[in-house]
Design a protein around this motif. Structure first.
Motif, short mmCIF file in Angstrom:
data_model
loop_
_atom_site.label_atom_id
_atom_site.label_comp_id
_atom_site.label_asym_id
_atom_site.label_seq_id
_atom_site.Cartn_x
_atom_site.Cartn_y
_atom_site.Cartn_z
N MET A 1 -54.17 -3.31 -52.59
CA MET A 1 -54.29 -2.18 -53.48
C MET A 1 -54.58 -2.67 -54.89
O MET A 1 -54.63 -3.84 -55.16
N GLY A 2 -54.67 -1.73 -55.79
CA GLY A 2 -55.00 -2.07 -57.16
C GLY A 2 -53.81 -2.55 -57.97
O GLY A 2 -52.66 -2.40 -57.57
N ILE A 3 -54.11 -3.12 -59.09
CA ILE A 3 -53.08 -3.65 -59.98
C ILE A 3 -52.19 -2.54 -60.50
O ILE A 3 -50.97 -2.69 -60.55
N LEU A 4 -52.77 -1.41 -60.88
CA LEU A 4 -52.00 -0.30 -61.41
C LEU A 4 -51.01 0.22 -60.37
O LEU A 4 -49.85 0.47 -60.67
N TYR A 5 -51.46 0.36 -59.13
CA TYR A 5 -50.59 0.83 -58.05
C TYR A 5 -49.41 -0.13 -57.87
O TYR A 5 -48.27 0.30 -57.72
N ASP A 6 -49.70 -1.43 -57.89
CA ASP A 6 -48.63 -2.43 -57.74
C ASP A 6 -47.62 -2.34 -58.87
O ASP A 6 -46.41 -2.44 -58.64
N LYS A 7 -48.09 -2.12 -60.10
CA LYS A 7 -47.19 -2.00 -61.25
C LYS A 7 -46.29 -0.77 -61.13
O LYS A 7 -45.10 -0.83 -61.41
N VAL A 8 -46.88 0.34 -60.70
CA VAL A 8 -46.10 1.58 -60.54
C VAL A 8 -45.04 1.39 -59.47
O VAL A 8 -43.89 1.81 -59.64
N MET A 9 -45.38 0.76 -58.37
CA MET A 9 -44.42 0.56 -57.29
C MET A 9 -43.28 -0.36 -57.72
O MET A 9 -42.13 -0.13 -57.37
N VAL A 10 -43.60 -1.40 -58.47
CA VAL A 10 -42.56 -2.30 -58.97
C VAL A 10 -41.64 -1.55 -59.93
O VAL A 10 -40.42 -1.70 -59.87
N THR A 11 -42.22 -0.73 -60.79
CA THR A 11 -41.43 0.03 -61.74
C THR A 11 -40.51 1.01 -61.02
O THR A 11 -39.33 1.13 -61.36
N LYS A 12 -41.02 1.70 -60.00
CA LYS A 12 -40.18 2.64 -59.26
C LYS A 12 -39.07 1.92 -58.52
O LYS A 12 -37.95 2.41 -58.46
N GLU A 13 -39.35 0.76 -57.98
CA GLU A 13 -38.31 0.01 -57.28
C GLU A 13 -37.24 -0.47 -58.26
O GLU A 13 -36.05 -0.43 -57.95
N ALA A 14 -37.64 -0.87 -59.45
CA ALA A 14 -36.68 -1.29 -60.46
C ALA A 14 -35.80 -0.11 -60.88
O ALA A 14 -34.58 -0.24 -61.00
N LYS A 15 -36.42 1.05 -61.09
CA LYS A 15 -35.65 2.25 -61.45
C LYS A 15 -34.74 2.66 -60.30
O LYS A 15 -33.61 3.10 -60.52
N ARG A 16 -35.22 2.51 -59.07
CA ARG A 16 -34.41 2.83 -57.90
C ARG A 16 -33.13 1.98 -57.89
O ARG A 16 -32.04 2.49 -57.64
N GLN A 17 -33.26 0.71 -58.19
CA GLN A 17 -32.10 -0.17 -58.23
C GLN A 17 -31.15 0.22 -59.36
O GLN A 17 -29.92 0.14 -59.20
N ILE A 18 -31.69 0.66 -60.47
CA ILE A 18 -30.85 1.12 -61.58
C ILE A 18 -30.08 2.38 -61.18
O ILE A 18 -28.90 2.51 -61.47
N PHE A 19 -30.77 3.31 -60.51
CA PHE A 19 -30.10 4.53 -60.04
C PHE A 19 -28.98 4.20 -59.07
O PHE A 19 -27.89 4.78 -59.14
#
Length: 63
Positions: A1-19
């Motif tokens: 996939m694209g770089i932007l998609y990868d960045k968004v997924m990493v960000t969501k996973e990081a926020k998921r861990q914070i939640f």
């Protein structure tokens, strides 16, 4: 996939861990229906954290 998609997924996973961390600090390990917080996705975790914050707020004790 694209770089932007990868960045968004990493960000969501990081926020998921914070939640998850925030919910564990409040003593929440499962939802009202018994689903473990580790099985929830980003959006369900966010909703669960909002519900907990709403219930714990002093202004909302009446509800």
């Amino acid at each position: 996939m694209g770089i932007l998609y990868d960045k968004v997924m990493v960000t969501k996973e990081a926020k998921r861990q914070i939640f998850i961390s925030c919910l564990l600090e409040k003593g929440i390990t499962a939802t009202k229906d018994g689903t473990s917080i580790y099985d929830l996705d980003y959006y369900d975790l966010r909703l669960e954290l909002v519900k907990v914050d709403f219930r714990e707020s002093p202004e909302n004790r009446w509800f």
